[in-house]
Design an enzyme around this catalytic site. Structure first.
Site, PDB file in Angstrom:
ATOM      1  N   GLU A  31       0.473  -1.433  -0.200  1.00  0.00           N
ATOM      2  CA  GLU A  31       0.333  -0.033   0.015  1.00  0.00           C
ATOM      3  C   GLU A  31       1.006   0.935   0.007  1.00  0.00           C
ATOM      4  O   GLU A  31       0.812   2.109   1.307  1.00  0.00           O
ATOM      5  CB  GLU A  31      -1.105   0.213   1.412  1.00  0.00           C
ATOM      6  N   GLU A  71      -6.561  -7.220  -0.778  1.00  0.00           N
ATOM      7  CA  GLU A  71      -6.457  -7.913   0.543  1.00  0.00           C
ATOM      8  C   GLU A  71      -7.896  -6.784   0.761  1.00  0.00           C
ATOM      9  O   GLU A  71      -8.967  -6.123  -0.183  1.00  0.00           O
ATOM     10  CB  GLU A  71      -6.010  -6.700   1.680  1.00  0.00           C
TER      11      GLU A  71
HETATM   12  C1  GAL Z   1      -3.959  -2.396   5.254  1.00  0.00           C
HETATM   13  C2  GAL Z   1      -3.005  -2.454   5.016  1.00  0.00           C
HETATM   14  C3  GAL Z   1      -2.582  -4.333   6.254  1.00  0.00           C
HETATM   15  C4  GAL Z   1      -3.560  -4.140   7.043  1.00  0.00           C
HETATM   16  C5  GAL Z   1      -5.268  -3.754   7.007  1.00  0.00           C
HETATM   17  C6  GAL Z   1      -5.870  -3.273   7.904  1.00  0.00           C
HETATM   18  O1  GAL Z   1      -3.868  -0.690   5.069  1.00  0.00           O
HETATM   19  O2  GAL Z   1      -1.737  -3.318   3.882  1.00  0.00           O
HETATM   20  O3  GAL Z   1      -1.335  -4.661   6.377  1.00  0.00           O
HETATM   21  O4  GAL Z   1      -2.927  -3.062   8.113  1.00  0.00           O
HETATM   22  O5  GAL Z   1      -4.687  -2.623   5.948  1.00  0.00           O
HETATM   23  O6  GAL Z   1      -7.284  -2.849   7.599  1.00  0.00           O
END
Ligand code: GAL
Length: 684
Positions: free
Chosen positions: A162, A319
């Site tokens: 990210e 994610e």
């Molecule tokens: C994203 C990040 C992850 C985790 C996730 C939680 O921003 O890449 O490592 O923190 O959010 O929602």
């Protein structure tokens, strides 16, 4: 958009040609004792996991001191995963620098606009422009590439993580130096920069490049063009980091595709992904729901935009969450069925992998209350059962893998320059929200059951019959020309308040608003008339406006008034206009109508453009339709299960999950990349 790098998908370690959708998570084994790793691999297989992202935050573990390396644990995890036929999207592990690096070189730490250092203790505390950070990040990247480049489990490289999540705006001295270099490339001469930044205003004329700074905390509004350029520069600075890691990997492991996880979601706008998308082998995105009445629409909007940033090709959902996150004021758990519904919305818009943050919920640390595939409660839990069900669902959908999204006939334009510039300080109102206006239009399309793509301004716009460009604030001459050609060529353009106002330097197009689009729209506005908080204005089509109004004069004989203001200072004056130009038209909406009001307006505009719903009447508004070649996804827009029946008698139901039905249209059927004829409301 630039040319995409050759699209290269994951290199699946086993049966590379077998069609499958990726399913998995961020895997952080370093948070757990070794005994748990084998349990993890077993449970992953049980759930149907076939890929994990590994080592994202492992730098301190891999390199505990400047000259000390420890890869033994990662060797073991890689081998273990491979033994269970789980592919690895291996991180370059550079997302968060280890304590030794930050304490030896505090000059890598980002500085905010107030001059405050962002200290270690969280994550991603590095300056995108720090040569020291870059050197160390590439050193680690090189080590990983050499060690694991030929590992049989390796499916792709995951660059950093990210990029820009916490460090997009850095105002440090490194940033200042890099900003000056970027400006030299952009403008060539100081005279050109002085003109672009309009430095004759407020005695800001620069006589030496060294005088130029990032827009640090100032006594009043910093120069708006300086602010806009700093946003462009900051996005580019992170892109440079991406390129540096990517180029090194391309040299050392040319056969392994590279990606990085974007954040196409909510109000995140620091990174111009329209410009980044061509830099990776395949696009990956992270998405978390924004709670509220448009949560599902926003999810679809983001997935749709991601699919279009990927040029319609399959992309990777890197994610999302199985249930609650931990970083919102109140973190809502997902409801029964929602896990599949949300995941399949991404698949419907082209995702060929569905992954989560994270595999096993952390027992400690800042994300211990963030959901995961295995929750604190363990495998005997509703979440893990839903996860396992989703694994089976994705296996059933394997035939969809590789199928591109099918273009809609309508599109909404999302333009990062306009997003940045329209929300700068010192404007007519600070209440304006660029992406919310675009999302409201998207909701209106969904309400009417009309499919619409969400595309960057650089996309080939001429392929759409109906184009909505809300708050298209920055319109350089070349874009104005493209839009004019689009309309005269038969396209139907719709735009809104605060559009066409400035050029690429953020200078107003003079002679009356909407500046660059004035002639095309056949209207002229002398002065903006934003509304105060709580103030509304009625329109004679029954809708209600907030936020903004315009005092519109018609300048071309053919400009038609579609609706007038009913009350207020502008009562009786035009609020919505449309002008037929050549074979197309250009329409203007002068106030914020919200999803309901826009549905009313859009129904008429879409009808006039000849763009209709492909859904049977009873499904319109309740169900979203998304199409990938012969596969049609019918997705409930509510938490209520919808019996989304097949669209035609010949369609076969491929899958029926809570809130989602996927049907396959027979070859030669109507689902294609071609325009879709309107459906009769036959209720099939
Ligand atoms: C994203 C990040 C992850 C985790 C996730 C939680 O921003 O890449 O490592 O923190 O959010 O929602």
């Amino acid at each position: 958009m630039g040319e995409h790098r050759a699209h290269r998908w994951l290199r699946w370690p086993s049966e590379p040609d077998r069609a499958r959708l990726g399913f998995g998570a961020d895997y952080n084994p370093e948070q757990w004792p070794r005994e748990v790793w084998r349990e993890d691999a077993r449970a992953m297989r049980a759930a149907g996991v076939n890929i994990v992202s590994l080592a994202i935050f492992s730098w301190a573990r891999l390199q505990p001191r400047a000259e000390e390396w420890d890869f033994a644990w990662l060797d073991e995890v890689m081998d273990l995963l491979h033994a269970y036929d789980i592919a690895v999207d291996l991180a370059t592990a550079t997302a968060s620098p280890p304590p030794w690096l930050a304490s030896t070189y505090p000059q890598i730490l980002p500085v905010d606009r107030d001059g405050r250092v962002r200290w270690p203790g969280g994550r991603q505390h590095w300056r995108p422009t720090s040569p020291i950070f870059r050197r160390h990040a590439l050193r680690l990247t090189r080590r990983l590439a050499r060690r694991y480049g030929a590992h049989p489990a390796l499916a792709a490289w995951h660059l950093s993580n990210e990029l820009g999540c916490h460090n997009v705006y850095d105002y440090s001295d490194d940033a200042a130096a890099a900003f000056r270099a970027w400006l030299r490339t952009r403008y060539g001469t100081l005279a050109a920069l002085n003109r672009a930044w309009a430095t004759s205003f407020w005695s800001q004329h620069y006589s030496d490049w060294g005088q130029i700074l990032p827009p640090r905390l100032a006594t009043s509004y910093p120069n708006p063009t300086q602010q806009l350029d700093f946003k462009r520069f900051s996005s580019d600075a992170l892109k440079e980091h991406l390129r540096a890691e990517r180029d090194l990997l391309a040299e050392l492991t040319p056969d392994i595709p590279v990606t990085t996880n974007f954040m196409v979601m909510g109000e995140t706008n620091g990174m111009n992904y329209a410009d980044w998308a061509t830099e990776v082998d395949f696009v990956a995105n992270d998405h978390y729901l924004t709670p509220g009445p448009q949560a599902y629409d926003e999810l679809s909007f983001s997935a749709n935009l991601t699919g279009n940033l990927a040029g319609g090709r399959p992309w990777f959902l890197m994610e999302h969450s199985t249930s609650a996150v931990n970083w919102q004021p109140v973190n809502l758990a997902k409801r029964p069925g929602q896990l599949a519904r949300d995941s399949l919305t991404h698949v419907a818009h082209g995702a060929d992998a569905v992954c989560f943050f994270q595999w096993r919920q952390s027992a400690a640390g800042a994300e211990k209350y963030h959901s995961a595939m295995i929750p604190h409660a363990g495998e005997d839990s509703d979440v893990f059962r839903a996860v396992t069900d989703l694994g089976a669902t994705l296996r059933a959908l394997a035939p969809v893998a590789g199928t591109p999204r099918s273009r809609a006939r309508a599109a909404i334009v999302l333009d990062w320059d306009s997003w940045w510039a329209a929300e700068l300080d010192s404007g007519p109102t600070d209440r304006l929200r660029y992406r919310q206006e675009a999302l409201d239009w998207y909701s209106a399309f969904l309400d009417l059951g009309i499919r619409a793509d969400v595309v960057p301004a650089s996309a080939p716009l001429e392929q759409y019959d109906l184009l909505v460009a809300p708050i298209l604030h920055v319109v350089p001459g070349a874009l104005a020309d493209r839009l004019r050609r689009y309309v005269t060529g038969g396209g139907h353009l719709v735009t809104t308040y605060f559009s066409g106002i400035v050029d690429e330097h953020n200078h107003v197009w003079l002679g009356g608003y909407p500046g660059a689009l004035r002639d095309l729209l056949g209207i002229r506005i002398q002065e903006f008339a934003p509304l105060a908080d709580g103030q509304t204005v009625g329109l004679d089509n029954g809708t209600t406006g907030t936020l903004w109004t315009d005092h519109i004069a018609l300048t071309e004989p053919g400009t038609e008034i579609l609706a007038r203001y009913r009350n207020g200072d502008l009562a009786g004056r035009p609020a919505l206009t449309r002008r037929v130009v050549g074979a197309g038209s250009a329409a203007y909406v002068s106030t914020r109508l919200g999803p309901a009001g826009l549905s009313t307006v859009l129904a008429e505009l879409a009808d006039r453009a000849g763009v209709h719903s492909e859904l049977p009447g009873e499904l319109r508004g309740r169900v979203e339709l998304a199409v990938r070649g012969p596969y049609r996804f019918l997705i409930s827009r509510t938490d209520q299960p919808v019996d989304a029946a097949p669209l035609g008698p010949a369609d076969t139901v491929l899958l029926r999950a809570t809130g989602v039905t996927v049907v396959r249209t027979p070859a030669g059927g109507r689902a294609s990349h071609e325009a879709h004829p309107p459906q009769s409301g036959s209720g099939v």
